[in-house]
Design a protein around this motif. Structure first.
Motif, PDB file in Angstrom:
ATOM      1  N   ARG A 136      11.296 -47.328 -38.524  1.00 32.55           N
ATOM      2  CA  ARG A 136      11.127 -46.819 -37.169  1.00 32.55           C
ATOM      3  C   ARG A 136      10.370 -45.500 -37.197  1.00 32.55           C
ATOM      4  O   ARG A 136       9.493 -45.238 -36.386  1.00 32.55           O
ATOM      5  CB  ARG A 136      12.512 -46.647 -36.531  1.00 32.55           C
ATOM      6  N   HIS A 137      10.689 -44.644 -38.172  1.00 34.10           N
ATOM      7  CA  HIS A 137      10.029 -43.338 -38.246  1.00 34.10           C
ATOM      8  C   HIS A 137       8.561 -43.487 -38.615  1.00 34.10           C
ATOM      9  O   HIS A 137       7.723 -42.698 -38.178  1.00 34.10           O
ATOM     10  CB  HIS A 137      10.769 -42.447 -39.250  1.00 34.10           C
ATOM     11  N   ALA A 174       6.782 -41.343 -28.022  1.00 32.07           N
ATOM     12  CA  ALA A 174       5.850 -42.142 -28.813  1.00 32.07           C
ATOM     13  C   ALA A 174       5.439 -43.360 -27.991  1.00 32.07           C
ATOM     14  O   ALA A 174       6.259 -44.219 -27.696  1.00 32.07           O
ATOM     15  CB  ALA A 174       6.481 -42.574 -30.134  1.00 32.07           C
ATOM     16  N   ALA A 179       6.733 -35.556 -25.329  1.00 30.49           N
ATOM     17  CA  ALA A 179       6.926 -35.966 -26.724  1.00 30.49           C
ATOM     18  C   ALA A 179       7.554 -37.343 -26.833  1.00 30.49           C
ATOM     19  O   ALA A 179       8.576 -37.527 -27.467  1.00 30.49           O
ATOM     20  CB  ALA A 179       7.765 -34.928 -27.485  1.00 30.49           C
ATOM     21  N   GLY A 237       3.172 -42.717 -36.675  1.00 29.41           N
ATOM     22  CA  GLY A 237       1.874 -43.301 -36.371  1.00 29.41           C
ATOM     23  C   GLY A 237       1.538 -43.223 -34.896  1.00 29.41           C
ATOM     24  O   GLY A 237       0.386 -43.051 -34.512  1.00 29.41           O
ATOM     25  N   GLY A 238       2.547 -43.335 -34.039  1.00 31.41           N
ATOM     26  CA  GLY A 238       2.301 -43.341 -32.604  1.00 31.41           C
ATOM     27  C   GLY A 238       2.133 -41.950 -32.034  1.00 31.41           C
ATOM     28  O   GLY A 238       1.251 -41.699 -31.220  1.00 31.41           O
ATOM     29  N   ASN A 239       2.961 -41.012 -32.440  1.00 28.98           N
ATOM     30  CA  ASN A 239       2.894 -39.643 -31.925  1.00 28.98           C
ATOM     31  C   ASN A 239       3.577 -38.710 -32.924  1.00 28.98           C
ATOM     32  O   ASN A 239       4.779 -38.492 -32.853  1.00 28.98           O
ATOM     33  CB  ASN A 239       3.578 -39.566 -30.552  1.00 28.98           C
ATOM     34  N   ALA A 258       4.029 -46.692 -23.323  1.00 29.26           N
ATOM     35  CA  ALA A 258       2.631 -46.592 -22.898  1.00 29.26           C
ATOM     36  C   ALA A 258       2.413 -47.180 -21.511  1.00 29.26           C
ATOM     37  O   ALA A 258       1.531 -46.743 -20.780  1.00 29.26           O
ATOM     38  CB  ALA A 258       1.731 -47.300 -23.905  1.00 29.26           C
ATOM     39  N   GLY A 259       3.239 -48.167 -21.139  1.00 28.61           N
ATOM     40  CA  GLY A 259       3.021 -48.824 -19.860  1.00 28.61           C
ATOM     41  C   GLY A 259       3.777 -48.185 -18.691  1.00 28.61           C
ATOM     42  O   GLY A 259       3.767 -48.722 -17.599  1.00 28.61           O
ATOM     43  N   GLY A 282       0.447 -46.866 -35.627  1.00 23.09           N
ATOM     44  CA  GLY A 282       1.551 -47.161 -34.742  1.00 23.09           C
ATOM     45  C   GLY A 282       1.705 -48.601 -34.312  1.00 23.09           C
ATOM     46  O   GLY A 282       2.674 -48.944 -33.655  1.00 23.09           O
ATOM     47  N   SER A 283       0.746 -49.444 -34.657  1.00 26.66           N
ATOM     48  CA  SER A 283       0.860 -50.819 -34.190  1.00 26.66           C
ATOM     49  C   SER A 283       0.455 -51.789 -35.288  1.00 26.66           C
ATOM     50  O   SER A 283      -0.614 -51.657 -35.882  1.00 26.66           O
ATOM     51  CB  SER A 283       0.000 -50.978 -32.929  1.00 26.66           C
ATOM     52  N   GLY A 326      10.952 -53.092 -39.815  1.00 22.09           N
ATOM     53  CA  GLY A 326      11.460 -53.468 -38.506  1.00 22.09           C
ATOM     54  C   GLY A 326      12.897 -53.098 -38.230  1.00 22.09           C
ATOM     55  O   GLY A 326      13.282 -52.919 -37.071  1.00 22.09           O
ATOM     56  N   TYR A 379       6.605 -45.940 -37.637  1.00 27.75           N
ATOM     57  CA  TYR A 379       5.942 -46.267 -36.377  1.00 27.75           C
ATOM     58  C   TYR A 379       5.833 -45.034 -35.485  1.00 27.75           C
ATOM     59  O   TYR A 379       4.814 -44.811 -34.838  1.00 27.75           O
ATOM     60  CB  TYR A 379       6.696 -47.375 -35.640  1.00 27.75           C
ATOM     61  N   ALA A 380       6.892 -44.229 -35.451  1.00 27.26           N
ATOM     62  CA  ALA A 380       6.888 -43.054 -34.589  1.00 27.26           C
ATOM     63  C   ALA A 380       5.826 -42.057 -35.032  1.00 27.26           C
ATOM     64  O   ALA A 380       5.072 -41.523 -34.219  1.00 27.26           O
ATOM     65  CB  ALA A 380       8.269 -42.395 -34.589  1.00 27.26           C
ATOM     66  N   ARG A 413      15.814 -47.178 -40.269  1.00 24.68           N
ATOM     67  CA  ARG A 413      15.387 -45.913 -39.674  1.00 24.68           C
ATOM     68  C   ARG A 413      14.051 -45.488 -40.247  1.00 24.68           C
ATOM     69  O   ARG A 413      13.177 -45.026 -39.525  1.00 24.68           O
ATOM     70  CB  ARG A 413      16.424 -44.815 -39.955  1.00 24.68           C
ATOM     71  N   ILE A 446      19.265 -50.518 -38.387  1.00 20.49           N
ATOM     72  CA  ILE A 446      19.329 -49.989 -37.028  1.00 20.49           C
ATOM     73  C   ILE A 446      20.153 -50.914 -36.147  1.00 20.49           C
ATOM     74  O   ILE A 446      19.946 -52.114 -36.132  1.00 20.49           O
ATOM     75  CB  ILE A 446      17.904 -49.843 -36.447  1.00 20.49           C
ATOM     76  N   ASN A 498       3.830 -45.977 -28.559  1.00 21.46           N
ATOM     77  CA  ASN A 498       3.866 -47.322 -29.134  1.00 21.46           C
ATOM     78  C   ASN A 498       5.287 -47.872 -29.268  1.00 21.46           C
ATOM     79  O   ASN A 498       5.456 -49.025 -29.625  1.00 21.46           O
ATOM     80  CB  ASN A 498       3.184 -47.324 -30.505  1.00 21.46           C
ATOM     81  N   LEU A 499       6.285 -47.047 -28.986  1.00 19.80           N
ATOM     82  CA  LEU A 499       7.672 -47.508 -29.107  1.00 19.80           C
ATOM     83  C   LEU A 499       8.268 -47.771 -27.726  1.00 19.80           C
ATOM     84  O   LEU A 499       7.809 -47.211 -26.734  1.00 19.80           O
ATOM     85  CB  LEU A 499       8.516 -46.466 -29.843  1.00 19.80           C
ATOM     86  N   LEU A 556      14.989 -41.694 -30.896  1.00 21.60           N
ATOM     87  CA  LEU A 556      14.095 -41.313 -31.982  1.00 21.60           C
ATOM     88  C   LEU A 556      14.676 -40.182 -32.835  1.00 21.60           C
ATOM     89  O   LEU A 556      15.085 -39.144 -32.327  1.00 21.60           O
ATOM     90  CB  LEU A 556      12.731 -40.885 -31.423  1.00 21.60           C
ATOM     91  N   ARG A 594      -0.362 -51.131 -21.593  1.00 21.97           N
ATOM     92  CA  ARG A 594      -0.376 -49.918 -22.393  1.00 21.97           C
ATOM     93  C   ARG A 594      -1.232 -48.855 -21.727  1.00 21.97           C
ATOM     94  O   ARG A 594      -2.148 -49.143 -21.084  1.00 21.97           O
ATOM     95  CB  ARG A 594      -0.953 -50.094 -23.802  1.00 21.97           C
ATOM     96  N   GLU A 631       3.658 -35.566 -33.215  1.00 19.23           N
ATOM     97  CA  GLU A 631       4.320 -34.394 -32.631  1.00 19.23           C
ATOM     98  C   GLU A 631       5.707 -34.788 -32.104  1.00 19.23           C
ATOM     99  O   GLU A 631       6.685 -34.074 -32.319  1.00 19.23           O
ATOM    100  CB  GLU A 631       3.434 -33.828 -31.519  1.00 19.23           C
ATOM    101  N   ALA A 632       5.770 -35.947 -31.442  1.00 17.51           N
ATOM    102  CA  ALA A 632       7.063 -36.421 -30.947  1.00 17.51           C
ATOM    103  C   ALA A 632       8.010 -36.653 -32.116  1.00 17.51           C
ATOM    104  O   ALA A 632       9.192 -36.313 -32.046  1.00 17.51           O
ATOM    105  CB  ALA A 632       6.887 -37.708 -30.145  1.00 17.51           C
ATOM    106  N   ALA A 633       7.488 -37.219 -33.194  1.00 23.20           N
ATOM    107  CA  ALA A 633       8.314 -37.483 -34.362  1.00 23.20           C
ATOM    108  C   ALA A 633       8.846 -36.177 -34.947  1.00 23.20           C
ATOM    109  O   ALA A 633      10.017 -36.053 -35.275  1.00 23.20           O
ATOM    110  CB  ALA A 633       7.507 -38.250 -35.403  1.00 23.20           C
TER     111      ALA A 633
END
Lengths: 258, 418
Positions: free
Chosen positions: B284-285, A92, A90, B290-292, A143-144, B359-360, B278, B287-288, B281, A114, A94-95, A103, B418, B294-296
């Motif tokens: 940031r959320h 992300a 879990a 958008g990226g994943n 990702a990398g 996410g990007s 940018g 982006y999170a 919070r 932040i 892209n972060l 997170l 990536r 489930e992780a969010a």
């Protein structure tokens, strides 16, 4: 020997007609690595998801530091100091590493901005404290990263929050030899720092290397609780595949035909 | 569980092999390695803009004039404003196809409320109600999408049709000719007034000063906490470059009528939403999620709430853009929000570098993409080509942008970024 920090007494869970867990007992002490083993469908994931607050148990009791607690959601669980690192980690993609480690719990200054510098510092300290030295930069995008690096980040994320119990779900399943070594070393360091570590794995070799005790589950029931030093891999395999199940009529004794 | 063994000044590098670039030369080296690996940043779009300017500049002497520059800023403003909302929606890997007609609803509602004596509301109230309506439309879409799980593509497509209908109904109900003029001077000034030279300078220099101040503050904080910084020389170069571009733009605009007032509006929202995306919070959320997602969710982020808020941002910025457009035309009409507006604003966000897969992307990409779209449209307008050719060329520019992005991504995958 320290008292158990986390203890499940007789917990059960069913999904519709399927009894996933039945009167399972489970415990883990600070500073020890407790392995949770069992075949597919034995109830390992159900047990930890219950502890993590993903869903409630139908019956039974959870004790934390000796006191009965109610876990209604993931937040209750993390408030107690229980952190779970799931198999899919879990993270992300892209972060960057810092953003992932914080997170949902970002540090802020002036109310809502932040506090990147503060977060980056804490993240670096935590990673350094765990001797995770393979990352190029904590500002690298996840990702990398390699599988082992991701696992390390996920574990560091879990322990950063003054957690007392860390549960790792198949931490080495997708890793190569060198990366598995990284993660197992990390697991040992966690226990050295007096955390209670629960590790789920199918790899008995890994388990015998890091675990102090082993709880085996079979078809939703606790079968055995071993001291790793007192048993062989053979004993554990037998327990997983053909162990005694005290709540199944006729199977109270060691069966021969399973 | 942090170890307290390190003192602030001697935090060891996180890796034994890796060294953060500390000199200007090292930084450029590291940057060039990243570019070669496919991490291009805003490089392609800046090159693209230069190419577009060279092509149209050589085709027509009127293209590179100060009069045309201010026109271009006016044309670009509405795309960029609505594009900001699109960037947020795309960051979640969602889409809002209703955004153009939602903007028209905003323009029409404001214009109706402003009609002299019928009801003849003061402009702040009319604008507030218009923005509330478009934001509410975004809210309803967001709720439907999150609570039913129906893809945003379909939900917003339905809203696209429905809002088109609402615009038509309102316009036929309240006007015989199909056009309603805006009488209010203040509202007309939004897209038609120009700042006096001095104010233009103050705005430009003030903007650069704010950016420089934030960056220097960040630099100092990081230094105090013993964290690696990019070299001071690089920071100076970046800020200097920004200052040169802004000063040149203000100077050029001042040769003509001055900096359009609408740039104040656009600048305000660009800074505000960039900050929110940018540095907070919530950003940031976004982006999170958008990226994943489930992780969010596991991190305790309310994914639904983030999504609904983002559709509200989309609706809000659509409303702002609709007001900007209505002000520019000094009227609203039955065809408001129609034509290529929808595709232009989505193209602006994508050309600017925002990924359709979530996410990007950055808020400022709406500005860069809008500049490209407006530069092309404006150039072709001067060439007197028919709108068919316009669409074809805009389409090709969009295609070039996404292809450049795709190749860069492939490069990045190959080189392990990536």
């Amino acid at each position: 020997m320290a008292d158990p920090i986390l203890e499940c007494r007789g917990v059960s869970k069913h999904f519709g007609a399927v009894q996933a867990l039945y009167k399972v007992d489970f415990e883990v002490r600070p500073g020890e690595v407790m392995a949770l083993v069992g075949d597919n469908g034995a109830g390992k994931s159900t047990l930890i998801k219950g502890i993590a607050g993903i869903y409630p148990f139908d019956e039974g009791q959870i004790l934390f530091e000796g006191k009965p607690v109610k876990i209604h959601g993931p937040k209750d669980s993390s408030d107690l100091g229980i952190e779970v690192v799931y198999q899919d980690l879990a993270l992300a993609d892209n972060l960057d590493v810092v953003a992932n480690m914080f997170l949902g719990r970002e540090k802020v200054q002036n109310g809502f901005v932040i506090d990147e510098a503060n977060m980056e510092r804490t993240a670096r300290e935590t990673l350094t404290g765990l001797s995770v030295t393979t990352l190029q930069s904590v500002r690298q995008v996840v990702a990398g990263l390699s599988g082992g690096q991701r696992q390390s980040v996920a574990v560091a994320k879990a322990v950063m929050w003054n957690s007392k119990v860390v549960i790792l779900d198949e931490p080495t399943a997708a890793l190569g030899v060198a990366q598995t070594r990284q993660v197992l070393d990390l697991v040992k360091r966690l226990a050295d720092q007096d955390l209670a570590v629960v590790i789920i794995s199918h790899n008995l070799h890994d388990i015998f290397e890091v675990a102090d005790r082993i709880t085996s589950l079979r078809l939703g029931q606790t079968v055995d609780l071993f001291q790793t030093s007192e048993v062989t891999q053979q004993d554990v395999v037998h327990s997983i595949t053909a162990g005694r199940m005290k709540y199944v009529p006729g199977m109270e004794q060691e069966e021969e035909t399973a | 569980m942090t170890s307290e063994t390190q003192t602030p000044d001697e935090l060891p590098p996180i890796s034994r092999e890796h060294k953060e670039p500390t000199t200007v030369a090292e930084f450029f080296q590291a940057w060039w390695v990243r570019v070669q690996a496919g991490d291009l940043g805003f490089l392609p779009i800046i090159i693209g803009l230069v190419v577009i300017v060279i092509i149209f500049g050589s085709l027509d002497s009127r293209y590179l004039t100060e009069r045309n520059f201010t026109n271009l800023l006016l044309q670009m403003a509405s795309f960029a404003t609505i594009g900001i909302g699109v960037v947020f929606v795309l960051l979640l890997a969602e889409i809002d196809l209703a955004i153009a007609f939602n903007s028209a609803v905003g323009g029409v509602v404001m214009t109706l409320l402003l009609r002299p004596e019928d009801p003849g509301w003061p402009w702040p109230l009319a604008i507030a109600v218009a923005l509330t309506v478009t934001t509410a439309i975004g809210f309803v879409m967001g709720v439907i999408i999150t609570k039913t799980g129906v893809p945003s593509f379909v939900v917003s497509l339905a809203f696209n049709l429905g809002l088109n209908g609402v615009v038509l109904i309102l316009m036929t109900e309240f006007s015989g000719s199909g056009t309603i003029r805006i009488a209010d001077e203040t509202v007309r000034d939004i897209s038609n007034a120009f700042l006096p030279d001095l104010w233009g300078w103050l705005l430009g220099i003030g903007g650069v000063a704010v950016v420089a101040g934030t960056e220097l503050l960040k630099y100092r904080t990081r230094q105090q906490r013993g964290l690696p910084n990019k070299p001071m020389g690089i920071l100076a170069m970046q800020l200097g470059g920004l200052a040169v571009v802004v000063i040149a733009a203000v100077w050029y605009a001042n040769l003509d009528r001055g900096v359009p007032f609408v740039m104040v509006v656009l600048g305000f929202f660009l800074v505000m939403w960039s900050f929110i995306a940018g540095r907070t919070r919530f950003g940031r959320h976004v982006y999170a999620v958008g990226g994943n997602p489930e992780a969010a969710r596991r991190a305790g982020i309310s994914v639904d709430r983030v999504k609904i808020s983002v559709f509200m941002i989309g609706g809000f910025m659509a409303g702002v853009g609709g007001i900007v457009i209505a002000s520019r035309l000094q009227s609203v009409a039955t065809n408001s929000g129609g034509g290529p507006l929808l595709l232009n604003v989505i193209a602006a966000a994508v050309i600017g570098g925002t990924s359709l897969f979530g996410g990007s992307g950055k808020v400022v990409s709406a500005l860069l993409g809008a500049l490209v779209i407006a530069a092309v449209e404006n150039g072709m307008g001067l060439q007197n080509v028919n709108s068919g050719v316009k669409f074809v060329v805009t389409g090709l520019v969009l295609l070039a942008a996404v292809l450049a992005d795709a190749f860069a991504k492939r490069r990045q995958t190959a080189s392990g970024i990536r």
